[in-house]
Enzyme design. Structure first.
Site, short mmCIF file in Angstrom:
data_model
loop_
_atom_site.label_atom_id
_atom_site.label_comp_id
_atom_site.label_asym_id
_atom_site.label_seq_id
_atom_site.Cartn_x
_atom_site.Cartn_y
_atom_site.Cartn_z
CB SER A 100 -0.99 0.00 1.17
OG SER A 100 -0.31 0.08 2.40
CG HIS A 121 10.68 0.52 11.99
ND1 HIS A 121 10.83 -0.83 11.71
CD2 HIS A 121 10.31 0.60 13.29
CE1 HIS A 121 10.58 -1.52 12.81
NE2 HIS A 121 10.26 -0.68 13.78
C1 GRF Z 1 4.47 -0.54 6.66
O1 GRF Z 1 3.85 -0.46 7.90
C2 GRF Z 1 5.89 -0.09 6.74
O2 GRF Z 1 6.13 0.84 7.74
C3 GRF Z 1 6.64 -1.34 7.08
O3 GRF Z 1 5.94 -2.38 6.41
C4 GRF Z 1 4.60 -1.99 6.20
C5 GRF Z 1 4.29 -2.19 4.75
O4 GRF Z 1 2.92 -2.05 4.47
N1 GRF Z 1 8.03 -1.24 6.80
P1 GRF Z 1 2.44 -2.02 2.96
O5 GRF Z 1 2.95 -3.29 2.32
O6 GRF Z 1 3.02 -0.80 2.33
O7 GRF Z 1 0.95 -1.99 3.00
#
Ligand code: GRF
Length: 190
Positions: free
Chosen positions: A14, A105
């Site tokens: 996302s 993060h």
């Molecule tokens: C996010 O919460 C990001 O901070 C972490 O992994 C997650 C990825 O979510 N590193 P998405 O795949 O972008 O929905």
């Protein structure tokens, strides 16, 4: 010259989609490839919808990183964005992109970072510790998980009855709001 950016994403993607949409009308940045460590990651479907090439590499062997190294050179990539990429980046790739690999993060580093701290595990740990606030950390990538210099942090409150799922939603909202803007600023100032 346009800046060419590769996104590495292992999961839902996302953030990858949000970043690509944010820059859709920007003439300075382009996103030619998404690299994933998982064949069945939903990010591939998003890539297809967005018209961006996506590749899966298995990364079980060093050879895969060498293949990736060559793909990044062949694609003339200038920067790498990690958006939910679960693997440690090896020296081979770090040397190719000094201070040009940026990760997000979903917590306020240095708390709740390191090996095994990803996705919902982070939000569960934050709630279990009774934290009253959490947030996001955008940082440069080094050979160790979640240890590079911090570029930006944003915070949100945690209410006493917030579940890890609610915390995840609050953190995602911060990610969508800030990650593309901070990428733009950081690259423009580098
Ligand atoms: C996010 O919460 C990001 O901070 C972490 O992994 C997650 C990825 O979510 N590193 P998405 O795949 O972008 O929905």
């Amino acid at each position: 010259m346009k800046k060419r950016i590769a996104i590495f994403a292992s999961g839902a993607g996302s953030n990858a989609e949000n970043i690509i949409r944010y820059f859709a009308d920007n003439q300075e940045f382009e996103f030619p490839i998404i690299i994933s460590s998982k064949e069945n990651a939903y990010v591939h479907q998003r890539a297809k919808k967005l018209g961006v090439k996506s590749f899966t590499l298995e990364f079980k062997e060093y050879l895969d990183w060498e293949v990736l190294h060559d793909i990044l050179i062949w694609q003339q990539i200038d920067y790498v964005i990690l958006a939910g990429f679960l693997l440690k980046i090896p020296p081979l790739i770090l040397e190719l992109f000094p201070q040009k690999i940026i990760n997000i993060h979903p917590a306020l580093l240095p708390k709740f970072g390191g090996k095994g701290m990803y996705g919902s595990r982070v939000h569960r740990a934050v709630c279990a510790a009774g934290e009253t606030e959490t947030g996001i950390t955008i940082h440069y990538v080094t050979e160790n998980y979640d240890e590079g210099n911090i570029i930006f942090q944003a915070k949100c409150r945690i209410a006493p009855d917030d579940t890890p799922e609610i915390v995840a939603q609050k953190v995602h909202a911060l990610e969508y709001e800030w990650f593309p803007k901070i990428i733009e600023q950081t690259i423009n100032n580098s």
